[in-house]
Design a protein around this motif. Structure first.
Motif, PDB file in Angstrom:
ATOM      1  N   LEU A  47      21.255 -55.086 -23.622  1.00 14.05           N
ATOM      2  CA  LEU A  47      22.501 -55.795 -23.852  1.00 14.05           C
ATOM      3  C   LEU A  47      23.672 -54.984 -23.333  1.00 14.05           C
ATOM      4  O   LEU A  47      23.774 -53.791 -23.569  1.00 14.05           O
ATOM      5  CB  LEU A  47      22.668 -56.046 -25.356  1.00 14.05           C
ATOM      6  N   SER A  48      24.555 -55.655 -22.617  1.00 11.11           N
ATOM      7  CA  SER A  48      25.725 -54.969 -22.079  1.00 11.11           C
ATOM      8  C   SER A  48      26.905 -55.157 -23.007  1.00 11.11           C
ATOM      9  O   SER A  48      27.022 -56.166 -23.685  1.00 11.11           O
ATOM     10  CB  SER A  48      26.070 -55.526 -20.695  1.00 11.11           C
ATOM     11  N   ASN A  49      27.800 -54.153 -23.020  1.00 14.32           N
ATOM     12  CA  ASN A  49      28.990 -54.212 -23.855  1.00 14.32           C
ATOM     13  C   ASN A  49      29.985 -53.214 -23.313  1.00 14.32           C
ATOM     14  O   ASN A  49      29.620 -52.153 -22.826  1.00 14.32           O
ATOM     15  CB  ASN A  49      28.628 -53.869 -25.308  1.00 14.32           C
ATOM     16  N   SER A  50      31.265 -53.533 -23.379  1.00 19.49           N
ATOM     17  CA  SER A  50      32.285 -52.652 -22.821  1.00 19.49           C
ATOM     18  C   SER A  50      32.278 -51.292 -23.485  1.00 19.49           C
ATOM     19  O   SER A  50      32.596 -50.286 -22.873  1.00 19.49           O
ATOM     20  CB  SER A  50      33.663 -53.299 -22.977  1.00 19.49           C
ATOM     21  N   SER A  51      31.887 -51.232 -24.773  1.00 16.68           N
ATOM     22  CA  SER A  51      31.870 -49.949 -25.465  1.00 16.68           C
ATOM     23  C   SER A  51      30.854 -49.009 -24.849  1.00 16.68           C
ATOM     24  O   SER A  51      31.007 -47.796 -24.878  1.00 16.68           O
ATOM     25  CB  SER A  51      31.561 -50.151 -26.950  1.00 16.68           C
ATOM     26  N   GLY A  52      29.758 -49.559 -24.271  1.00 18.93           N
ATOM     27  CA  GLY A  52      28.758 -48.718 -23.633  1.00 18.93           C
ATOM     28  C   GLY A  52      29.319 -48.052 -22.399  1.00 18.93           C
ATOM     29  O   GLY A  52      29.068 -46.879 -22.122  1.00 18.93           O
ATOM     30  N   ALA A  53      30.105 -48.793 -21.615  1.00 19.78           N
ATOM     31  CA  ALA A  53      30.713 -48.216 -20.426  1.00 19.78           C
ATOM     32  C   ALA A  53      31.743 -47.172 -20.803  1.00 19.78           C
ATOM     33  O   ALA A  53      31.857 -46.118 -20.183  1.00 19.78           O
ATOM     34  CB  ALA A  53      31.357 -49.325 -19.595  1.00 19.78           C
ATOM     35  N   ASP A  54      32.506 -47.467 -21.853  1.00 17.67           N
ATOM     36  CA  ASP A  54      33.513 -46.507 -22.289  1.00 17.67           C
ATOM     37  C   ASP A  54      32.872 -45.220 -22.785  1.00 17.67           C
ATOM     38  O   ASP A  54      33.414 -44.133 -22.613  1.00 17.67           O
ATOM     39  CB  ASP A  54      34.360 -47.109 -23.417  1.00 17.67           C
ATOM     40  N   ALA A  55      31.681 -45.352 -23.415  1.00 17.59           N
ATOM     41  CA  ALA A  55      31.036 -44.181 -23.996  1.00 17.59           C
ATOM     42  C   ALA A  55      30.665 -43.155 -22.938  1.00 17.59           C
ATOM     43  O   ALA A  55      30.674 -41.955 -23.186  1.00 17.59           O
ATOM     44  CB  ALA A  55      29.780 -44.604 -24.769  1.00 17.59           C
ATOM     45  N   ALA A  56      30.331 -43.638 -21.723  1.00 11.23           N
ATOM     46  CA  ALA A  56      29.921 -42.726 -20.667  1.00 11.23           C
ATOM     47  C   ALA A  56      31.042 -41.766 -20.291  1.00 11.23           C
ATOM     48  O   ALA A  56      30.792 -40.658 -19.817  1.00 11.23           O
ATOM     49  CB  ALA A  56      29.478 -43.526 -19.443  1.00 11.23           C
ATOM     50  N   GLU A  57      32.305 -42.204 -20.483  1.00 16.84           N
ATOM     51  CA  GLU A  57      33.436 -41.361 -20.137  1.00 16.84           C
ATOM     52  C   GLU A  57      34.162 -40.848 -21.379  1.00 16.84           C
ATOM     53  O   GLU A  57      35.231 -40.259 -21.278  1.00 16.84           O
ATOM     54  CB  GLU A  57      34.410 -42.162 -19.259  1.00 16.84           C
ATOM     55  N   ASP A  58      33.604 -41.089 -22.526  1.00 14.48           N
ATOM     56  CA  ASP A  58      34.251 -40.709 -23.780  1.00 14.48           C
ATOM     57  C   ASP A  58      34.230 -39.192 -23.945  1.00 14.48           C
ATOM     58  O   ASP A  58      33.169 -38.570 -23.845  1.00 14.48           O
ATOM     59  CB  ASP A  58      33.506 -41.369 -24.950  1.00 14.48           C
ATOM     60  N   PRO A  59      35.380 -38.575 -24.203  1.00 13.34           N
ATOM     61  CA  PRO A  59      35.416 -37.118 -24.368  1.00 13.34           C
ATOM     62  C   PRO A  59      34.662 -36.634 -25.596  1.00 13.34           C
ATOM     63  O   PRO A  59      34.370 -35.450 -25.719  1.00 13.34           O
ATOM     64  CB  PRO A  59      36.920 -36.826 -24.502  1.00 13.34           C
ATOM     65  N   ARG A  60      34.336 -37.563 -26.509  1.00  9.35           N
ATOM     66  CA  ARG A  60      33.585 -37.169 -27.697  1.00  9.35           C
ATOM     67  C   ARG A  60      32.109 -36.941 -27.399  1.00  9.35           C
ATOM     68  O   ARG A  60      31.377 -36.397 -28.218  1.00  9.35           O
ATOM     69  CB  ARG A  60      33.732 -38.246 -28.778  1.00  9.35           C
ATOM     70  N   ILE A  61      31.639 -37.396 -26.218  1.00  7.11           N
ATOM     71  CA  ILE A  61      30.238 -37.237 -25.862  1.00  7.11           C
ATOM     72  C   ILE A  61      29.919 -35.759 -25.662  1.00  7.11           C
ATOM     73  O   ILE A  61      30.676 -35.012 -25.047  1.00  7.11           O
ATOM     74  CB  ILE A  61      29.908 -38.026 -24.582  1.00  7.11           C
ATOM     75  N   LEU A  62      28.772 -35.338 -26.175  1.00  9.33           N
ATOM     76  CA  LEU A  62      28.362 -33.942 -26.105  1.00  9.33           C
ATOM     77  C   LEU A  62      27.414 -33.718 -24.937  1.00  9.33           C
ATOM     78  O   LEU A  62      26.819 -34.656 -24.409  1.00  9.33           O
ATOM     79  CB  LEU A  62      27.668 -33.552 -27.415  1.00  9.33           C
ATOM     80  N   GLU A  63      27.262 -32.476 -24.547  1.00  2.78           N
ATOM     81  CA  GLU A  63      26.313 -32.133 -23.498  1.00  2.78           C
ATOM     82  C   GLU A  63      24.909 -32.058 -24.083  1.00  2.78           C
ATOM     83  O   GLU A  63      24.719 -31.880 -25.281  1.00  2.78           O
ATOM     84  CB  GLU A  63      26.693 -30.790 -22.866  1.00  2.78           C
ATOM     85  N   GLY A  64      23.902 -32.186 -23.199  1.00  2.00           N
ATOM     86  CA  GLY A  64      22.522 -32.110 -23.633  1.00  2.00           C
ATOM     87  C   GLY A  64      22.156 -30.722 -24.121  1.00  2.00           C
ATOM     88  O   GLY A  64      22.804 -29.729 -23.783  1.00  2.00           O
ATOM     89  N   CYS A  65      21.105 -30.664 -24.933  1.00  2.00           N
ATOM     90  CA  CYS A  65      20.640 -29.396 -25.490  1.00  2.00           C
ATOM     91  C   CYS A  65      19.251 -29.102 -24.928  1.00  2.00           C
ATOM     92  O   CYS A  65      18.267 -29.724 -25.351  1.00  2.00           O
ATOM     93  CB  CYS A  65      20.594 -29.491 -27.013  1.00  2.00           C
ATOM     94  N   PRO A  66      19.128 -28.189 -23.961  1.00  2.00           N
ATOM     95  CA  PRO A  66      17.845 -27.928 -23.297  1.00  2.00           C
ATOM     96  C   PRO A  66      16.756 -27.488 -24.276  1.00  2.00           C
ATOM     97  O   PRO A  66      17.009 -26.739 -25.219  1.00  2.00           O
ATOM     98  CB  PRO A  66      18.183 -26.788 -22.321  1.00  2.00           C
ATOM     99  N   GLY A  67      15.552 -27.993 -24.035  1.00  2.00           N
ATOM    100  CA  GLY A  67      14.404 -27.562 -24.818  1.00  2.00           C
ATOM    101  C   GLY A  67      14.206 -28.277 -26.136  1.00  2.00           C
ATOM    102  O   GLY A  67      13.269 -27.963 -26.872  1.00  2.00           O
ATOM    103  N   GLN A  68      15.062 -29.244 -26.457  1.00  2.00           N
ATOM    104  CA  GLN A  68      14.957 -29.958 -27.729  1.00  2.00           C
ATOM    105  C   GLN A  68      14.545 -31.411 -27.493  1.00  2.00           C
ATOM    106  O   GLN A  68      15.073 -32.077 -26.605  1.00  2.00           O
ATOM    107  CB  GLN A  68      16.292 -29.926 -28.481  1.00  2.00           C
ATOM    108  N   THR A  69      13.608 -31.889 -28.299  1.00  2.00           N
ATOM    109  CA  THR A  69      13.232 -33.304 -28.230  1.00  2.00           C
ATOM    110  C   THR A  69      14.368 -34.168 -28.764  1.00  2.00           C
ATOM    111  O   THR A  69      14.749 -35.170 -28.156  1.00  2.00           O
ATOM    112  CB  THR A  69      11.953 -33.559 -29.047  1.00  2.00           C
ATOM    113  N   PHE A  70      14.904 -33.767 -29.911  1.00  3.49           N
ATOM    114  CA  PHE A  70      16.075 -34.456 -30.447  1.00  3.49           C
ATOM    115  C   PHE A  70      17.303 -34.023 -29.668  1.00  3.49           C
ATOM    116  O   PHE A  70      17.549 -32.831 -29.480  1.00  3.49           O
ATOM    117  CB  PHE A  70      16.262 -34.120 -31.928  1.00  3.49           C
ATOM    118  N   GLN A  71      18.071 -34.997 -29.197  1.00  3.00           N
ATOM    119  CA  GLN A  71      19.287 -34.710 -28.448  1.00  3.00           C
ATOM    120  C   GLN A  71      20.483 -35.301 -29.185  1.00  3.00           C
ATOM    121  O   GLN A  71      20.659 -36.519 -29.231  1.00  3.00           O
ATOM    122  CB  GLN A  71      19.195 -35.292 -27.033  1.00  3.00           C
TER     123      GLN A  71
END
Length: 308
Positions: A47-71
């Motif tokens: 399902l598409s939604n504008s919030s999904g597109a905004d999330a990709a550029e959201d400054p609140r998004i964190l970087e990935g954590c290498p070596g962890q299954t849970f991200q």
């Protein structure tokens, strides 16, 4: 009794508990259905939604954590994509959020991981219902599959214009509620496998995890940091314990004894200290709260906070 002995006892008690649920039909789906649901995840309507597109550029998004299954970064991405319109929640990112939360619980060890299995069955229920709705968009869901009492078509039906306009019945929380009420799939007096009842169980569990993460993020001005085991038990007592029998409460509290110490959570989300952990978890808690409040409002408006 030492920690290892308590952990062993907890494993035995939990296995007995899960076995008793199986015999009594308390688990919503059998394990093979759960696995089938996971294999069909990629078939679930994207399902598409504008919030999904905004999330990709959201400054609140964190970087990935290498070596962890849970991200934690993926969890936050899904949570930020879930809110839609003025008061709705998209089910696809909502369930994806739960996929990450299941990984989070499994990372805490086999004791808490056992609890996550019940969460998996519930997300599978909604995914199965969504797949059936995709295959038969105009058909009633089969009562022999979902054990539905079809005599409640007039109970609490609310005409939600946003929900009814969606192409998929399980596009969002409100569309699912609207469709299941209009099809008479929600029973307010007997237990069923409706999406609304299943959502309510996930909703209650989400509050438990929200309170736990909120407490884990707290940095006291003075005094020691409380153990994750203590915090998780306290969050449970304030939430899920209200709906569980004495036996289930004892089994759950035994499971919390074997929970890792705070340093484990630093490594899990790739931070070095409590201040950094607090920053990361506060972002997650705020995102969970938005999703939780929207779901709470939708369920409350339709009288679904106490479905059996």
């Amino acid at each position: 009794m030492g920690v290892k002995s308590k952990a062993a006892a907890a494993i035995l008690v939990l296995l007995m508990f899960l076995g008793s649920l199986w015999l009594q039909g308390g688990l919503d789906y059998h394990w093979d259905t759960c696995l089938k649901g996971y294999n069909q995840v990629n078939k679930f309507h994207q399902l598409s939604n504008s919030s999904g597109a905004d999330a990709a550029e959201d400054p609140r998004i964190l970087e990935g954590c290498p070596g962890q299954t849970f991200q934690v970064s993926m969890l936050l991405t899904h949570l930020l994509a879930a809110p839609a319109y003025s008061s709705d929640v998209l089910l696809q990112p909502y369930l994806s959020s739960w996929d990450e939360l299941v990984k989070f619980m499994e990372s805490l060890g086999p004791m808490v991981g056992l609890i996550s299995k019940e969460i998996e069955t519930k997300t599978s229920v909604i995914r199965q219902l969504a797949l059936l709705a995709e295959e038969n968009p105009d058909a009633e869901l089969s009562p022999d599959v979902h054990s539905i009492n079809s005599g409640n078509t007039d109970v609490g039906t609310k005409n939600n214009a946003e929900a009814s306009g969606h192409a998929s019945a399980y596009h969002s929380v409100r569309s699912m509620i609207w469709v299941e009420l209009n099809r008479g799939l929600v029973d307010f007096h007997h237990q069923t496998d409706s999406g609304c009842r299943t959502l309510l169980r996930l909703h209650r569990a989400l509050l438990w995890l929200k309170l736990f993460l909120e407490k884990l993020a707290e940095t006291p001005v003075a005094g020691r940091l409380r153990s994750p085991s203590e915090l998780c038990r306290e969050a449970y007592q304030r939430t899920l314990a209200n709906y569980h029998t004495w036996f289930v409460r004892r089994a759950a509290e035994l499971a919390f004894i074997a929970m890792p110490e705070r340093g484990f959570f630093f490594r899990l989300v790739c931070v070095q200290n409590q201040d950094q952990l607090s920053t990361v978890l506060t972002r997650v808690v705020e995102a969970i709260e938005e999703v939780y409040n929207r779901t709470q409002k939708a369920l409350e408006e339709n009288g679904m906070l106490d479905l059996p």
